[in-house]
Structures are given as C-alpha cells and as structure tokens.
Design a protein around this motif. Sequence first.
Motif, PDB file in Angstrom:
ATOM      1  N   MET A 196       0.848  -1.169   0.000  1.00  0.00           N
ATOM      2  CA  MET A 196       0.000   0.000   0.000  1.00  0.00           C
ATOM      3  C   MET A 196       0.898   1.238   0.000  1.00  0.00           C
ATOM      4  SD  MET A 196      -2.962   1.215   2.646  1.00  0.00           S
ATOM      5  CE  MET A 196      -1.924   1.659   4.015  1.00  0.00           C
ATOM      6  N   LEU A 197       0.492   2.233  -0.727  1.00  0.00           N
ATOM      7  CA  LEU A 197       1.239   3.493  -0.802  1.00  0.00           C
ATOM      8  C   LEU A 197       0.279   4.641  -0.528  1.00  0.00           C
ATOM      9  CD1 LEU A 197       3.876   4.993  -1.578  1.00  0.00           C
ATOM     10  CD2 LEU A 197       2.987   5.089  -3.888  1.00  0.00           C
ATOM     11  N   LYS A 198       0.663   5.524   0.375  1.00  0.00           N
ATOM     12  CA  LYS A 198      -0.150   6.694   0.720  1.00  0.00           C
ATOM     13  C   LYS A 198       0.720   7.929   0.601  1.00  0.00           C
ATOM     14  CE  LYS A 198      -4.145   7.981   2.380  1.00  0.00           C
ATOM     15  NZ  LYS A 198      -5.361   7.740   1.661  1.00  0.00           N
ATOM     16  N   HIS A 199       0.223   8.950  -0.090  1.00  0.00           N
ATOM     17  CA  HIS A 199       0.964  10.193  -0.277  1.00  0.00           C
ATOM     18  C   HIS A 199       0.166  11.334   0.346  1.00  0.00           C
ATOM     19  CE1 HIS A 199       4.010  12.619  -2.350  1.00  0.00           C
ATOM     20  NE2 HIS A 199       3.049  13.516  -2.459  1.00  0.00           N
ATOM     21  N   LEU A 200       0.792  12.079   1.259  1.00  0.00           N
ATOM     22  CA  LEU A 200       0.139  13.197   1.937  1.00  0.00           C
ATOM     23  C   LEU A 200       0.891  14.480   1.614  1.00  0.00           C
ATOM     24  CD1 LEU A 200      -0.094  11.450   5.404  1.00  0.00           C
ATOM     25  CD2 LEU A 200      -1.909  11.619   3.701  1.00  0.00           C
ATOM     26  N   LYS A 201       0.152  15.586   1.476  1.00  0.00           N
ATOM     27  CA  LYS A 201       0.748  16.886   1.186  1.00  0.00           C
ATOM     28  C   LYS A 201       0.230  17.921   2.164  1.00  0.00           C
ATOM     29  CE  LYS A 201       1.019  16.484  -3.821  1.00  0.00           C
ATOM     30  NZ  LYS A 201       0.614  17.127  -5.069  1.00  0.00           N
ATOM     31  N   TYR A 202       1.086  18.890   2.474  1.00  0.00           N
ATOM     32  CA  TYR A 202       0.680  20.063   3.242  1.00  0.00           C
ATOM     33  C   TYR A 202       1.251  21.276   2.526  1.00  0.00           C
ATOM     34  CZ  TYR A 202       0.188  23.567   6.840  1.00  0.00           C
ATOM     35  OH  TYR A 202      -0.135  24.698   7.515  1.00  0.00           O
ATOM     36  N   ILE A 203       0.368  22.105   2.015  1.00  0.00           N
ATOM     37  CA  ILE A 203       0.786  23.294   1.276  1.00  0.00           C
ATOM     38  C   ILE A 203       0.004  24.487   1.803  1.00  0.00           C
ATOM     39  CG2 ILE A 203       0.923  24.399  -0.986  1.00  0.00           C
ATOM     40  CD1 ILE A 203       0.956  21.579  -2.203  1.00  0.00           C
ATOM     41  N   ASP A 204       0.744  25.548   2.204  1.00  0.00           N
ATOM     42  CA  ASP A 204       0.112  26.817   2.533  1.00  0.00           C
ATOM     43  C   ASP A 204       1.040  27.922   2.045  1.00  0.00           C
ATOM     44  OD1 ASP A 204       2.107  27.237   4.431  1.00  0.00           O
ATOM     45  OD2 ASP A 204       0.789  27.068   6.155  1.00  0.00           O
ATOM     46  N   GLY A 205       0.906  29.112   2.546  1.00  0.00           N
ATOM     47  CA  GLY A 205       1.681  30.243   2.058  1.00  0.00           C
ATOM     48  C   GLY A 205       3.185  30.086   2.168  1.00  0.00           C
ATOM     49  N   THR A 206       3.660  29.401   3.204  1.00  0.00           N
ATOM     50  CA  THR A 206       5.104  29.284   3.400  1.00  0.00           C
ATOM     51  C   THR A 206       5.599  27.841   3.432  1.00  0.00           C
ATOM     52  OG1 THR A 206       4.821  29.314   5.802  1.00  0.00           O
ATOM     53  CG2 THR A 206       5.207  31.438   4.709  1.00  0.00           C
ATOM     54  N   SER A 207       4.709  26.863   3.417  1.00  0.00           N
ATOM     55  CA  SER A 207       5.103  25.448   3.505  1.00  0.00           C
ATOM     56  C   SER A 207       4.678  24.687   2.269  1.00  0.00           C
ATOM     57  CB  SER A 207       4.456  24.785   4.719  1.00  0.00           C
ATOM     58  OG  SER A 207       4.961  25.333   5.891  1.00  0.00           O
ATOM     59  N   ASP A 208       5.503  23.724   1.883  1.00  0.00           N
ATOM     60  CA  ASP A 208       5.203  22.824   0.767  1.00  0.00           C
ATOM     61  C   ASP A 208       5.862  21.488   1.112  1.00  0.00           C
ATOM     62  OD1 ASP A 208       4.514  21.647  -1.579  1.00  0.00           O
ATOM     63  OD2 ASP A 208       5.652  23.001  -2.868  1.00  0.00           O
ATOM     64  N   LYS A 209       5.207  20.710   1.967  1.00  0.00           N
ATOM     65  CA  LYS A 209       5.784  19.483   2.517  1.00  0.00           C
ATOM     66  C   LYS A 209       5.012  18.262   2.040  1.00  0.00           C
ATOM     67  CE  LYS A 209       7.081  22.005   6.640  1.00  0.00           C
ATOM     68  NZ  LYS A 209       6.884  22.163   8.067  1.00  0.00           N
ATOM     69  N   PHE A 210       5.666  17.100   2.114  1.00  0.00           N
ATOM     70  CA  PHE A 210       5.005  15.855   1.751  1.00  0.00           C
ATOM     71  C   PHE A 210       5.476  14.721   2.651  1.00  0.00           C
ATOM     72  CE2 PHE A 210       8.999  15.457  -0.385  1.00  0.00           C
ATOM     73  CZ  PHE A 210       9.278  14.106  -0.333  1.00  0.00           C
ATOM     74  N   TRP A 211       4.641  13.698   2.744  1.00  0.00           N
ATOM     75  CA  TRP A 211       4.965  12.453   3.420  1.00  0.00           C
ATOM     76  C   TRP A 211       4.461  11.339   2.517  1.00  0.00           C
ATOM     77  CZ3 TRP A 211       2.985  16.746   5.563  1.00  0.00           C
ATOM     78  CH2 TRP A 211       3.664  17.309   6.639  1.00  0.00           C
TER      79      TRP A 211
END
Length: 50
Positions: A1-16
């Motif tokens: 199983m593969l799960k991709h998560l993102k967090y993007i706002d004005g100053t952040s662009d992260k992934f897990w």
Amino acid sequence: MLKHLKYIDGTSDKFWEIQTEGTMHTVTYGRNEISSQACRRSGSNSIRFW
C-alpha cells in the motif's frame, strides 16, 4: 500500500509518503522541490517512527 500526503500553505510545501509491504514500512518525507529523507522499519514496533 502506498499513501501520499501533502501540506501546502503560504510558506510550507511538505510531503509524506508511506509505503507498506508485509511488516516493512517506509516513510519518505521532506519539502517538495528539495531533498527528502526516508525512514524504514519492520516488525511490530514499526508504528513508532519518530
């Protein structure tokens, strides 16, 4: 199983990215467009990555 998560706002662009295969878990994380890190665990204690 593969799960991709993102967090993007004005100053952040992260992934897990979490991948499971049997008892093996691999977590890759970092910032998009920048280098990433990976953590690989196996067994019953694999839930505690950090």
